[in-house]
Write a protein that holds these residues in place. Structure first.
Motif, PDB file in Angstrom:
ATOM      1  N   GLY A   1      80.022 -16.088  30.617  1.00  0.00           N
ATOM      2  CA  GLY A   1      78.938 -16.713  30.205  1.00  0.00           C
ATOM      3  C   GLY A   1      78.948 -16.465  28.542  1.00  0.00           C
TER       4      GLY A   1
ATOM      5  N   LEU B   1      76.930 -33.540  31.053  1.00  0.00           N
ATOM      6  CA  LEU B   1      75.651 -32.982  30.893  1.00  0.00           C
ATOM      7  C   LEU B   1      74.858 -33.292  29.530  1.00  0.00           C
ATOM      8  N   SER B   2      75.532 -33.074  28.471  1.00  0.00           N
ATOM      9  CA  SER B   2      74.666 -33.105  27.319  1.00  0.00           C
ATOM     10  C   SER B   2      74.551 -34.461  27.099  1.00  0.00           C
TER      11      SER B   2
ATOM     12  N   ALA C   1      73.666 -29.241  27.999  1.00  0.00           N
ATOM     13  CA  ALA C   1      74.169 -29.193  28.828  1.00  0.00           C
ATOM     14  C   ALA C   1      73.081 -28.883  30.212  1.00  0.00           C
ATOM     15  N   ALA C   2      72.349 -27.752  29.979  1.00  0.00           N
ATOM     16  CA  ALA C   2      71.490 -27.255  31.290  1.00  0.00           C
ATOM     17  C   ALA C   2      70.152 -28.185  31.152  1.00  0.00           C
ATOM     18  N   PHE C   3      69.824 -28.571  29.994  1.00  0.00           N
ATOM     19  CA  PHE C   3      68.646 -29.698  30.065  1.00  0.00           C
ATOM     20  C   PHE C   3      68.991 -30.532  30.528  1.00  0.00           C
TER      21      PHE C   3
ATOM     22  N   LEU D   1      80.478 -30.028  30.570  1.00  0.00           N
ATOM     23  CA  LEU D   1      79.300 -29.809  29.501  1.00  0.00           C
ATOM     24  C   LEU D   1      79.105 -30.854  28.680  1.00  0.00           C
TER      25      LEU D   1
ATOM     26  N   ILE E   1      75.635 -25.629  25.000  1.00  0.00           N
ATOM     27  CA  ILE E   1      75.336 -24.812  26.493  1.00  0.00           C
ATOM     28  C   ILE E   1      73.621 -25.295  26.889  1.00  0.00           C
ATOM     29  N   ALA E   2      73.008 -25.331  25.864  1.00  0.00           N
ATOM     30  CA  ALA E   2      71.510 -25.829  26.116  1.00  0.00           C
ATOM     31  C   ALA E   2      71.311 -27.104  26.498  1.00  0.00           C
TER      32      ALA E   2
ATOM     33  N   TYR F   1      71.224 -31.287  33.017  1.00  0.00           N
ATOM     34  CA  TYR F   1      71.387 -31.296  34.291  1.00  0.00           C
ATOM     35  C   TYR F   1      70.081 -31.417  34.944  1.00  0.00           C
ATOM     36  N   ILE F   2      69.193 -30.884  34.248  1.00  0.00           N
ATOM     37  CA  ILE F   2      67.772 -30.868  35.009  1.00  0.00           C
ATOM     38  C   ILE F   2      66.990 -32.255  34.830  1.00  0.00           C
TER      39      ILE F   2
END
Length: 542
Positions: A296, A376-377, A311-313, A373, A308-309, A315-316
């Motif tokens: 990580g 997702l972004s 990509a995380a959002f 990533l 990174i952020a 996916y949500i």
């Protein structure tokens, strides 16, 4: 970038010790005392060396490392173009696809790998192209399958499994989808570049089998006998094609080493052997939290917190807001496909056959996470820009995503792949080996050079000396030490002996060190530094 780095330091394109070894391995296929396919070795997969071969035969490209650039840089460029296609097909928006593709090649960590003779850039090319055809297969097949489930089946002789939505499977004709065949082909090429691709054929085979079983359910559990056989042939064809690279490599090991899995158990060169002798295994072995922490943190510095952020959002947003249901399923399968190499990497860390640390050792492995990533972004950007608030928000998002990797990452000083490469260039005996190579280049006046150092050290000396590789003869772990000693004394004009040999040459170095009296009959010590002796035959010594 290549020009800038090279003029700043003429070793910049070969900082990675492994990049030198890849160049030497490639050239040894034709330029060596014993050329042939066996020079590929048993651990590194063959395709990168075969593609490097023609460029490595040009002395200038070989010595500077530009041979690797001529393979890796086009790989980065084509991968970028294919990523653009993947994102555009999924988002149906050109500017988002351009932004996503730019996130790949503008990342300095990825760009540096595109200038070296490492295997990651070439692997990513075949991996991303296979993902492109996998996505096309999913859209053409699973959407068609969904339509079949919601409509009355008018004919049990009409199927679209393994076929595009406009193709038919009749009693006399069977058309296999070119998309899944192309995907399987490029997966096979990826499996010949890096082991991270090896789980992908398993995934493909399982998915295609499930599609086959799903089709049987849709049509009431009955398939005409002839059609059933043809579909099974199609399933077998795609499975064999995707596994063909693995089969080829196992066969090579069986033929040349009498062991089909020599690449797994080789005592000096296998990943497991390297990890056992490394310094990171104790911290990582069967400790998933430690492995996740290292992975990580490395990802955070490789891509930066913005990506990174995002990509995380992304996916949500994908899970909560994407429609229709079939598209969510297709995208999830594509995401899983893209995650397989990274999941495999993480698993090797936990099982003690892979290495990473907080000083960016093997940080280059994170390139495999980049397509996932990026997609997702782009999903986040697509969703946000579809809302009512546009203009300023759009430009802000473009600026953040594009400017960050180009400006912020380099200014942070944490280009982790370059740091890892520089650490490799200054680690252990590398500086002394380069110094020895320069001395050998000056003193060399023809004849054979017997080198007793181990493979990693010998590759550095051979590449840096500029002497044709056919003049080198190296001690190998399969040879008999006393026989090699006698042969070297009789045939060689020069002998290079390491004071700190790799484990593969340990017994030969000890044999030579214990035979100084015998050595003095034939050789004089001509040069010595902190890690090496250079002996020259008496009649050549000054």
């Amino acid at each position: 970038m290549a020009s800038h780095l090279y003029h700043a330091d003429d070793l910049a394109l070969i900082y990675y010790s492994d990049s030198i070894s890849h160049l030497v391995r490639a050239r040894q296929l034709v330029d060596y005392s014993s050329p042939g396919l066996e020079q590929i070795g048993t651990v590194w997969l063959p395709l990168p060396h075969l593609l490097l071969l023609p460029f490595s035969l040009v002395d200038l490209l070989f010595k500077t490392g530009l041979a690797g650039t001529l393979v890796s840089l086009p790989s980065i460029a084509i991968t970028t173009a294919v990523l653009y296609k993947i994102i555009k097909d999924q988002m149906d928006t050109s500017w988002i696809a351009f932004m996503g593709a730019s996130l790949y090649f503008l990342n300095p960590n990825i760009l540096y790998l595109g200038l070296t003779a490492m295997t990651e850039a070439l692997f990513m090319l075949f991996f991303v192209v296979s993902a492109f055809y996998f996505q096309k297969y999913l859209y053409s097949t699973l959407f068609a399958s969904s339509e079949r489930e919601h409509n009355t089946i008018k004919s049990k002789n009409r199927f679209t499994w393994f076929c595009g939505p406009n193709q038919t499977l009749g009693s006399n004709k069977f058309i296999i989808s070119s998309n899944i065949l192309k995907c399987s082909f490029f997966v096979a090429l990826a499996t010949l570049c890096r082991y991270e691709a090896w789980p992908i054929p398993v995934f493909l085979s399982l998915l295609i089998t499930l599609c086959f079983l799903r089709l049987r359910t849709v049509v009431g559990g009955f398939l005409p006998l002839l059609s059933n056989k043809k579909q099974l042939i199609g399933l077998l064809l795609c499975t064999v094609l995707s596994f063909s690279g693995i089969i080829l490599w196992i066969s090579y090991n069986w033929i040349y080493y009498d062991s089909p899995f020599e690449f797994l158990v080789s005592p000096y060169y296998s990943a497991a052997a390297q990890a056992l002798g490394g310094q990171n295994r104790e911290y990582l072995f069967l400790q998933p939290l430690s492995a996740a922490s290292i992975y990580g943190v490395t990802a955070l510095f490789f891509f930066g917190p913005v990506i990174i952020a995002g990509a995380a959002f992304g996916y949500i947003v994908h899970r909560k807001l994407a429609v229709p249901k079939e598209k969510i399923q297709i995208t999830d399968m594509l995401y899983l496909f893209l995650a397989i190499p990274s999941l495999f990497n993480f698993l090797t860390l936990v099982l003690g056959v892979g290495e990473m640390d907080y000083w960016w050792f093997n940080s280059r492995f994170l390139i495999m996470l980049s397509p996932l990533l990026t997609l997702l972004s782009c999903t986040l950007v697509k969703r946000v820009t579809e809302g009512k608030i546009k203009s300023i928000l759009i430009y802000t998002i473009i600026a953040i995503f594009l400017i960050y990797p180009v400006i912020v990452l380099p200014l942070s000083g944490e280009i982790v792949t370059l740091i890892d490469a520089k650490n490799s260039a200054s680690y252990g005996t590398r500086p002394s080996a380069t110094e020895m190579a320069k001395v050998l280049e000056i003193l060399y006046d023809g004849g054979k050079i017997f080198i007793i150092t181990g493979s990693a050290q010998q590759n550095i000396i051979m590449q840096a000396s500029g002497i044709p590789l056919i003049n080198f003869q190296a001690a190998t772990e399969e040879s008999n030490a006393s026989y090699e000693l006698q042969q070297a004394a009789l045939e060689s004009q020069y002998v290079i002996l390491s004071k700190k040999p790799d484990s593969s040459a340990q017994r030969y170095a000890e044999s030579w060190s214990k035979s100084q009296d015998e050595l003095n009959k034939y050789f004089d010590k001509s040069y010595e530094n902190s890690d090496y002796h250079l002996f020259v035959r008496n009649d050549l010594a000054s």
